[in-house]
Design a protein around this motif. Structure first.
Motif, mmCIF file in Angstrom:
data_model
loop_
_atom_site.group_PDB
_atom_site.id
_atom_site.type_symbol
_atom_site.label_atom_id
_atom_site.label_comp_id
_atom_site.label_asym_id
_atom_site.label_seq_id
_atom_site.Cartn_x
_atom_site.Cartn_y
_atom_site.Cartn_z
ATOM 1 N N ASN A 139 0.809 -1.222 0.000
ATOM 2 C CA ASN A 139 0.000 0.000 0.000
ATOM 3 C C ASN A 139 0.844 1.275 0.000
ATOM 4 O O ASN A 139 0.311 2.374 0.090
ATOM 5 N N LEU A 140 2.159 1.146 -0.110
ATOM 6 C CA LEU A 140 3.054 2.301 -0.113
ATOM 7 C C LEU A 140 3.312 2.783 -1.534
ATOM 8 O O LEU A 140 3.216 2.028 -2.497
ATOM 9 N N SER A 141 3.703 4.047 -1.648
ATOM 10 C CA SER A 141 4.152 4.575 -2.932
ATOM 11 C C SER A 141 5.547 4.023 -3.251
ATOM 12 O O SER A 141 6.220 3.449 -2.386
ATOM 13 N N GLY A 142 6.002 4.234 -4.497
ATOM 14 C CA GLY A 142 7.331 3.773 -4.882
ATOM 15 C C GLY A 142 8.423 4.397 -4.047
ATOM 16 O O GLY A 142 9.365 3.714 -3.622
ATOM 17 N N GLY A 143 8.314 5.697 -3.783
ATOM 18 C CA GLY A 143 9.325 6.377 -2.981
ATOM 19 C C GLY A 143 9.370 5.864 -1.558
ATOM 20 O O GLY A 143 10.449 5.719 -0.963
ATOM 21 N N GLU A 144 8.188 5.568 -0.997
ATOM 22 C CA GLU A 144 8.137 5.030 0.366
ATOM 23 C C GLU A 144 8.715 3.615 0.413
ATOM 24 O O GLU A 144 9.426 3.261 1.366
ATOM 25 N N GLN A 145 8.423 2.822 -0.610
ATOM 26 C CA GLN A 145 8.995 1.477 -0.646
ATOM 27 C C GLN A 145 10.519 1.530 -0.733
ATOM 28 O O GLN A 145 11.223 0.713 -0.128
ATOM 29 N N GLN A 146 11.019 2.500 -1.465
ATOM 30 C CA GLN A 146 12.470 2.654 -1.557
ATOM 31 C C GLN A 146 13.070 2.964 -0.186
ATOM 32 O O GLN A 146 14.115 2.416 0.188
ATOM 33 N N ARG A 147 12.402 3.825 0.572
ATOM 34 C CA ARG A 147 12.898 4.158 1.907
ATOM 35 C C ARG A 147 12.882 2.939 2.831
ATOM 36 O O ARG A 147 13.775 2.762 3.669
ATOM 37 N N VAL A 148 11.861 2.109 2.673
ATOM 38 C CA VAL A 148 11.796 0.875 3.461
ATOM 39 C C VAL A 148 12.966 -0.043 3.077
ATOM 40 O O VAL A 148 13.631 -0.623 3.944
ATOM 41 N N ALA A 149 13.224 -0.155 1.780
ATOM 42 C CA ALA A 149 14.311 -1.018 1.317
ATOM 43 C C ALA A 149 15.660 -0.538 1.846
ATOM 44 O O ALA A 149 16.508 -1.348 2.250
ATOM 45 N N ILE A 150 15.863 0.768 1.862
ATOM 46 C CA ILE A 150 17.129 1.303 2.380
ATOM 47 C C ILE A 150 17.217 1.094 3.892
ATOM 48 O O ILE A 150 18.276 0.738 4.420
ATOM 49 N N LEU B 295 12.825 4.269 -11.111
ATOM 50 C CA LEU B 295 12.382 5.498 -10.486
ATOM 51 C C LEU B 295 12.342 6.648 -11.479
ATOM 52 O O LEU B 295 13.142 6.702 -12.420
ATOM 53 N N ASP B 296 11.419 7.601 -11.250
ATOM 54 C CA ASP B 296 11.446 8.828 -12.049
ATOM 55 C C ASP B 296 12.562 9.726 -11.529
ATOM 56 O O ASP B 296 13.239 9.412 -10.543
ATOM 57 N N GLU B 297 12.763 10.858 -12.189
ATOM 58 C CA GLU B 297 13.918 11.697 -11.848
ATOM 59 C C GLU B 297 13.840 12.237 -10.431
ATOM 60 O O GLU B 297 14.847 12.281 -9.720
ATOM 61 N N LYS B 298 12.642 12.633 -9.977
ATOM 62 C CA LYS B 298 12.523 13.177 -8.618
ATOM 63 C C LYS B 298 12.905 12.134 -7.577
ATOM 64 O O LYS B 298 13.677 12.425 -6.644
ATOM 65 N N LEU B 299 12.366 10.910 -7.726
ATOM 66 C CA LEU B 299 12.695 9.870 -6.757
ATOM 67 C C LEU B 299 14.166 9.474 -6.850
ATOM 68 O O LEU B 299 14.795 9.149 -5.846
ATOM 69 N N ASP C 67 15.984 12.022 -4.898
ATOM 70 C CA ASP C 67 15.776 11.754 -3.470
ATOM 71 C C ASP C 67 16.713 10.644 -3.008
ATOM 72 O O ASP C 67 17.304 10.723 -1.923
ATOM 73 N N PHE C 68 16.844 9.603 -3.818
ATOM 74 C CA PHE C 68 17.727 8.493 -3.467
ATOM 75 C C PHE C 68 19.177 8.968 -3.373
ATOM 76 O O PHE C 68 19.911 8.582 -2.457
ATOM 77 N N ILE C 69 19.579 9.806 -4.301
ATOM 78 C CA ILE C 69 20.947 10.335 -4.289
ATOM 79 C C ILE C 69 21.196 11.140 -3.021
ATOM 80 O O ILE C 69 22.273 11.056 -2.414
ATOM 81 N N ASP C 70 20.199 11.896 -2.563
ATOM 82 C CA ASP C 70 20.334 12.628 -1.291
ATOM 83 C C ASP C 70 20.523 11.659 -0.122
ATOM 84 O O ASP C 70 21.295 11.937 0.811
ATOM 85 N N MET C 71 19.827 10.517 -0.178
ATOM 86 C CA MET C 71 19.990 9.520 0.882
ATOM 87 C C MET C 71 21.391 8.916 0.853
ATOM 88 O O MET C 71 21.983 8.651 1.903
ATOM 89 N N LEU C 72 21.928 8.727 -0.344
ATOM 90 C CA LEU C 72 23.314 8.245 -0.437
ATOM 91 C C LEU C 72 24.279 9.241 0.179
ATOM 92 O O LEU C 72 25.257 8.856 0.825
ATOM 93 N N ARG C 73 24.019 10.518 -0.024
ATOM 94 C CA ARG C 73 24.871 11.551 0.571
ATOM 95 C C ARG C 73 24.868 11.417 2.103
ATOM 96 O O ARG C 73 25.914 11.528 2.755
ATOM 97 N N GLN C 74 23.673 11.176 2.665
ATOM 98 C CA GLN C 74 23.575 10.969 4.116
ATOM 99 C C GLN C 74 24.415 9.772 4.566
ATOM 100 O O GLN C 74 25.137 9.829 5.564
ATOM 101 N N LEU C 75 24.291 8.679 3.818
ATOM 102 C CA LEU C 75 25.009 7.459 4.192
ATOM 103 C C LEU C 75 26.515 7.658 4.118
ATOM 104 O O LEU C 75 27.267 7.172 4.970
#
Length: 222
Positions: free
Chosen positions: A142-153, A173-177, A180-188
């Protein structure tokens, strides 16, 4: 931290049909680096990831991680190595759609038989880090693609691994997501994780926090 020495990987499809996925390559990745493996499908990028994760063994050569030779580990020790050192981020998330966010994220902890307090402590850290605390009990389908990605990470990080491996993480993923993923990599990376990304997505090739972009073609480093 990671070294591939004189690595050749040959897949025997049948007696008369062999494919050389990697051809005598040498690579070194330092602790805390973000490495991008660039190349088209079938170039050998994913084979490198599988060797670093001890999911497969080289035909020739050695893979060394933290001064330990992992390329010849028996399967049970290879499994332990992955559990203690590697976080996986997959192209298609590989979540279990009928389980909740919480249940999916906690799956990697099951072999360690942790107590409830330990589980909740680790869970809350990743839920807060990736801003999905309010989705903890939601069924994943029931999650969006972006939310599922956050769960996977979050699942990839629940064991606090030293090494993050991401195989074509933005392919669906589309460009926005993707951004967003690239920003999460920066955090990691700011947490001193060693990150290896295999991709042909051009968004990764000029990022200011990527340490190396290595192009692979037909099993060779270009």
């Amino acid at each position: 931290m990671i070294e591939l020495k004189n690595i050749t990987k040959i897949y025997d499809l049948n007696i008369n049909n062999k494919v050389t996925a990697l051809n005598d390559i040498n690579l070194k990745f330092n602790e805390g680096e973000l490495i991008v493996l660039k190349g088209s499908s079938g170039s050998g990028k994913s084979t490198i990831l599988s060797l670093v994760a001890a999911l497969s063994k080289p035909t020739m050569g050695e893979v060394i991680v933290d001064n330990k030779r992992i390329s010849k580990l028996p399967d049970n020790f290879a499994s332990l190595y992955r559990r203690e050192n590697i976080g996986f981020i997959f192209q298609k998330y590989n979540l279990i759609p009928t389980l909740s966010v919480k249940e999916n994220i906690l799956l990697p902890l099951v072999p360690n038989n942790p107590n409830e307090d330990e589980c909740n402590s680790k869970l809350n850290i990743v839920l807060e880090q990736f801003n999905i605390s309010n989705k903890k009990d939601t069924i994943v389908k029931n999650l969006s693609g972006g939310e599922q990605q956050r769960v996977a990470i979050s699942r990839a990080l629940i064991n606090n691994p030293k090494i993050i491996i991401a195989d074509e993480p933005t392919a669906n993923l589309d460009e926005k997501l993707s951004l967003d993923f690239i920003d999460m990599l920066r955090q990691l990376k700011s947490q001193n994780k060693t990150i290896v990304v295999a991709t042909h997505d051009p968004l990764f090739f000029n990022l200011d926090f990527v340490d190396k972009v290595i192009e692979i073609k037909n099993g060779n480093i270009i």
